[in-house]
Design a protein around this motif. Structure first.
Motif, PDB file in Angstrom:
ATOM      1  N   LYS A  77       3.783   1.486   4.591  1.00  0.00           N
ATOM      2  CA  LYS A  77       3.987   2.316   5.788  1.00  0.00           C
ATOM      3  C   LYS A  77       5.439   2.727   5.950  1.00  0.00           C
ATOM      4  N   ASP A  78       6.309   2.203   5.058  1.00  0.00           N
ATOM      5  CA  ASP A  78       7.725   2.554   5.071  1.00  0.00           C
ATOM      6  C   ASP A  78       8.234   2.453   3.635  1.00  0.00           C
ATOM      7  N   ALA A  79       9.524   2.600   3.453  1.00  0.00           N
ATOM      8  CA  ALA A  79      10.113   2.621   2.107  1.00  0.00           C
ATOM      9  C   ALA A  79       9.731   1.389   1.290  1.00  0.00           C
ATOM     10  N   VAL A  80       9.481   1.601  -0.005  1.00  0.00           N
ATOM     11  CA  VAL A  80       9.215   0.503  -0.938  1.00  0.00           C
ATOM     12  C   VAL A  80      10.556   0.014  -1.474  1.00  0.00           C
ATOM     13  N   LYS A  81      10.907  -1.256  -1.204  1.00  0.00           N
ATOM     14  CA  LYS A  81      12.226  -1.790  -1.551  1.00  0.00           C
ATOM     15  C   LYS A  81      12.215  -2.752  -2.737  1.00  0.00           C
ATOM     16  N   ALA A  82      11.040  -3.295  -3.089  1.00  0.00           N
ATOM     17  CA  ALA A  82      10.974  -4.269  -4.188  1.00  0.00           C
ATOM     18  C   ALA A  82       9.650  -4.107  -4.915  1.00  0.00           C
ATOM     19  N   ILE A  83       9.689  -4.302  -6.253  1.00  0.00           N
ATOM     20  CA  ILE A  83       8.454  -4.145  -7.030  1.00  0.00           C
ATOM     21  C   ILE A  83       8.567  -4.923  -8.335  1.00  0.00           C
ATOM     22  N   SER A  84       7.438  -5.451  -8.816  1.00  0.00           N
ATOM     23  CA  SER A  84       7.465  -6.228 -10.065  1.00  0.00           C
ATOM     24  C   SER A  84       6.071  -6.335 -10.655  1.00  0.00           C
ATOM     25  N   TRP A  85       5.987  -6.216 -11.986  1.00  0.00           N
ATOM     26  CA  TRP A  85       4.756  -6.561 -12.684  1.00  0.00           C
ATOM     27  C   TRP A  85       4.569  -8.069 -12.653  1.00  0.00           C
ATOM     28  N   VAL A  86       3.332  -8.528 -12.758  1.00  0.00           N
ATOM     29  CA  VAL A  86       3.031  -9.959 -12.782  1.00  0.00           C
ATOM     30  C   VAL A  86       2.789 -10.380 -14.230  1.00  0.00           C
ATOM     31  N   PRO A  87       3.604 -11.289 -14.770  1.00  0.00           N
ATOM     32  CA  PRO A  87       3.399 -11.721 -16.157  1.00  0.00           C
ATOM     33  C   PRO A  87       2.032 -12.369 -16.348  1.00  0.00           C
ATOM     34  N   LYS A  88       1.449 -12.115 -17.508  1.00  0.00           N
ATOM     35  CA  LYS A  88       0.195 -12.741 -17.934  1.00  0.00           C
ATOM     36  C   LYS A  88      -0.997 -12.372 -17.053  1.00  0.00           C
ATOM     37  N   MET A  89      -0.844 -11.333 -16.241  1.00  0.00           N
ATOM     38  CA  MET A  89      -1.971 -10.768 -15.490  1.00  0.00           C
ATOM     39  C   MET A  89      -1.977  -9.274 -15.772  1.00  0.00           C
ATOM     40  N   LYS A  90      -2.898  -8.833 -16.582  1.00  0.00           N
ATOM     41  CA  LYS A  90      -2.881  -7.472 -17.107  1.00  0.00           C
ATOM     42  C   LYS A  90      -2.902  -6.429 -15.994  1.00  0.00           C
ATOM     43  N   HIS A  91      -1.846  -5.608 -15.996  1.00  0.00           N
ATOM     44  CA  HIS A  91      -1.745  -4.451 -15.109  1.00  0.00           C
ATOM     45  C   HIS A  91      -1.781  -4.811 -13.620  1.00  0.00           C
ATOM     46  N   CYS A  92      -1.317  -6.032 -13.293  1.00  0.00           N
ATOM     47  CA  CYS A  92      -1.151  -6.426 -11.885  1.00  0.00           C
ATOM     48  C   CYS A  92       0.315  -6.282 -11.502  1.00  0.00           C
ATOM     49  N   PHE A  93       0.577  -5.795 -10.295  1.00  0.00           N
ATOM     50  CA  PHE A  93       1.958  -5.711  -9.830  1.00  0.00           C
ATOM     51  C   PHE A  93       2.012  -5.982  -8.330  1.00  0.00           C
ATOM     52  N   ILE A  94       3.225  -6.295  -7.858  1.00  0.00           N
ATOM     53  CA  ILE A  94       3.454  -6.652  -6.456  1.00  0.00           C
ATOM     54  C   ILE A  94       4.554  -5.757  -5.909  1.00  0.00           C
ATOM     55  N   SER A  95       4.402  -5.332  -4.665  1.00  0.00           N
ATOM     56  CA  SER A  95       5.407  -4.491  -4.016  1.00  0.00           C
ATOM     57  C   SER A  95       5.746  -5.033  -2.633  1.00  0.00           C
ATOM     58  N   GLY A  96       6.970  -4.772  -2.204  1.00  0.00           N
ATOM     59  CA  GLY A  96       7.406  -5.154  -0.856  1.00  0.00           C
ATOM     60  C   GLY A  96       8.119  -3.988  -0.210  1.00  0.00           C
ATOM     61  N   GLY A  97       7.967  -3.851   1.113  1.00  0.00           N
ATOM     62  CA  GLY A  97       8.530  -2.678   1.768  1.00  0.00           C
ATOM     63  C   GLY A  97       9.215  -2.956   3.085  1.00  0.00           C
ATOM     64  N   MET A  98       9.772  -1.907   3.618  1.00  0.00           N
ATOM     65  CA  MET A  98      10.430  -1.995   4.913  1.00  0.00           C
ATOM     66  C   MET A  98       9.429  -2.158   6.049  1.00  0.00           C
ATOM     67  N   ASP A  99       8.130  -2.066   5.741  1.00  0.00           N
ATOM     68  CA  ASP A  99       7.099  -2.288   6.750  1.00  0.00           C
ATOM     69  C   ASP A  99       6.783  -3.768   6.941  1.00  0.00           C
TER      70      ASP A  99
END
Length: 484
Positions: free
Chosen positions: A211-233
């Motif tokens: 709902k606001d700017a995306v400030k952090a992001i990362s793929w998850v090792p050993k989990m195919k095509h999974c990623f995590i994001s964090g935002g100003m929301d």
């Protein structure tokens, strides 16, 4: 002749006057000879050969790269010899050896410190090195310069990015979007093209991922095509991308922060991840169903319109609250150790299992980002004073400041160790520049990549040979890093 003479009483008076005048003159000369004159400093002129000797330095070359080894011989060189002069000298020596092909250019180390100027300046600046007994100079093949490869165009500031082992790049932007790319990281002599216009490069856009700017992001090792994001929301979300259908779904919504999520790091085994927030809290989460909070109930109408399972709500496994201001950087040196930096000027080490702080270092100003070496767990962190500092957490006295690197003209906003060279790291700054460093050179980087038109917000060096930088100029720049 005596200064005092006897006179004859029958002598002519005029003759007596002459003798008395001569006696006065003799006394005056004697007083002048006895007069103490001001002391003068003695200037000694050294022989010309001695002066030449003082302007020379005795050196001995050695290298760990045996293909470039030369006989162990001492040479006398002028003290104003610089790396260019040493390179010319080594080239002549190697050309007379059995080396096949032309000798490369070399960098030079004296007592583990890289030489940038003349030997006399190095000796004057060094407290540990003396010309007595000569200098042992290590030489190593120079790092080839980075090759600007491509540009990935975005519609807004690129605040976060991460490159996976599957050669997929994920980016998070201020316009709330997340993008998945497959950049061309193969070295080619062909003219580079703008990958943002290549359908094969840009795979997916996730609009309104937060709902606001995306400030952090990362793929998850050993989990195919999974990623995590964090935002100003204030939220953290875990996603699953289906490469077959090129669709993505949110599988977890992680709630607990009360202000913007500023930093994120995932453990190497992919089981845990950490987030840091503007609220000063550091939270630990699992990447599985552990910590899932039962939903209070979703409206049936909303359920019927959805063809996929809604995301599950998760709570943190632990909250670490020793920081008093924004947690701006996170990294996992080991599976059970977490390092964090904060705007409260501190860098802290944590035992995640015991949920306690095990060490800390307080700098002179707010800390912005950090990274841990994959070779020896030493920590680099950046600060608002534009400096980058190297900490050794292995000391029994806690985290010890080893070195300080200064070359950015404004904030050094991000830093990453090389995944393949224990001496190299990269940094990005608010001066619009990405710099490639060698830890043995504190005063000057190896290379500067001045290709951005605005401040550098994030860099990534997850894979050997390729470096990415995201900027407020709405671009991601791709640099290839050739290896020797």
């Amino acid at each position: 002749m005596s200064d005092v003479e006897h006179t004859n009483e029958h002598e002519d008076p005029s003759s007596g006057k002459k003798r008395r005048a001569r006696r006065k003159m003799s006394k005056k000369k004697l007083l002048q000879q006895l007069e103490v004159k001001p002391t003068k400093f003695l200037t000694v002129s050294l022989p010309e050969e001695k002066m030449e000797e003082d302007k020379n330095v005795l050196i001995t070359f050695y290298t760990k790269q045996q293909m470039f080894a030369v006989p162990k011989t001492s040479y006398t060189v002028p003290e104003d010899t610089d790396p260019e002069g040493l390179n010319k000298m080594l080239t002549r020596i190697l050309e007379q050896s059995a080396l096949k092909g032309s000798p490369p250019a070399f960098d030079f180390l004296v007592n583990g410190v890289m030489l940038h100027g003349p030997l006399c300046k190095f000796l004057a600046d060094s407290e540990e090195t003396s010309r007595e007994g000569g200098l042992i100079i290590e030489y190593l093949e120079q790092q080839p310069p980075p090759i600007p490869k491509d540009v990935l165009n975005h519609d807004d500031w690129v605040a976060a990015l991460h490159f996976s082992k599957d050669k997929l790049l994920i980016t998070g932007c201020y316009d709330k979007t997340i993008h998945i790319w497959r950049p061309n990281t193969v070295d080619s002599t062909k003219a580079s093209k703008i990958l943002a216009d290549d359908e094969e490069a840009h795979l997916l856009t996730i609009p309104d991922a937060h709902k606001d700017a995306v400030k952090a992001i990362s793929w998850v090792p050993k989990m195919k095509h999974c990623f995590i994001s964090g935002g100003m929301d204030q939220s953290v979300r875990m996603w699953q991308w289906d490469s077959t259908t090129n669709k993505v779904r949110c599988i977890y919504k992680c709630r607990g922060h009360t202000q913007s999520v500023e930093s994120m790091a995932v453990a190497a085994d992919g089981h845990l991840f950490a987030t840091g927030s503007w609220d000063g809290a550091l939270k630990i989460w699992s990447t599985n169903d552990e910590g899932v909070i039962e939903a209070s109930g979703e409206p049936e109408a909303k359920k019927s319109r959805s063809n996929v399972d809604p995301p599950k709500n998760k709570g943190p496994q632990a909250t670490l609250s020793n920081h008093t201001q924004s947690v701006s950087g996170l990294v996992w040196p080991t599976l059970r150790t977490l390092a964090s930096c904060s705007w409260d000027n501190s860098v802290r080490l944590w035992d995640v299992e015991a949920q306690i702080a095990t060490g800390h270092f307080v700098g002179p100003c707010a800390s912005i980002s950090l990274d841990s070496s994959p070779f020896n767990n030493t920590i680099l962190f950046t600060s608002m004073d534009s400096r980058i500092r190297l900490l050794d957490p292995r000391s029994g006295d806690g985290m010890v400041l080893e070195k300080t690197f200064q070359h950015h003209k404004r904030w050094a906003n991000s830093v990453k160790w090389s995944p393949s060279n224990e001496y190299h790291f990269a940094s990005g700054g608010f001066d619009n520049v990405v710099k490639l460093w060698d830890v043995r050179s504190c005063r000057s980087p190896l290379f500067e990549m001045m290709s951005h038109d605005d401040k550098v917000l994030a860099i990534d060096w997850s894979a050997p040979g390729v470096l990415f930088s995201g900027s407020a100029d709405c671009n991601v720049k791709v640099f290839l890093l050739p290896r020797n």
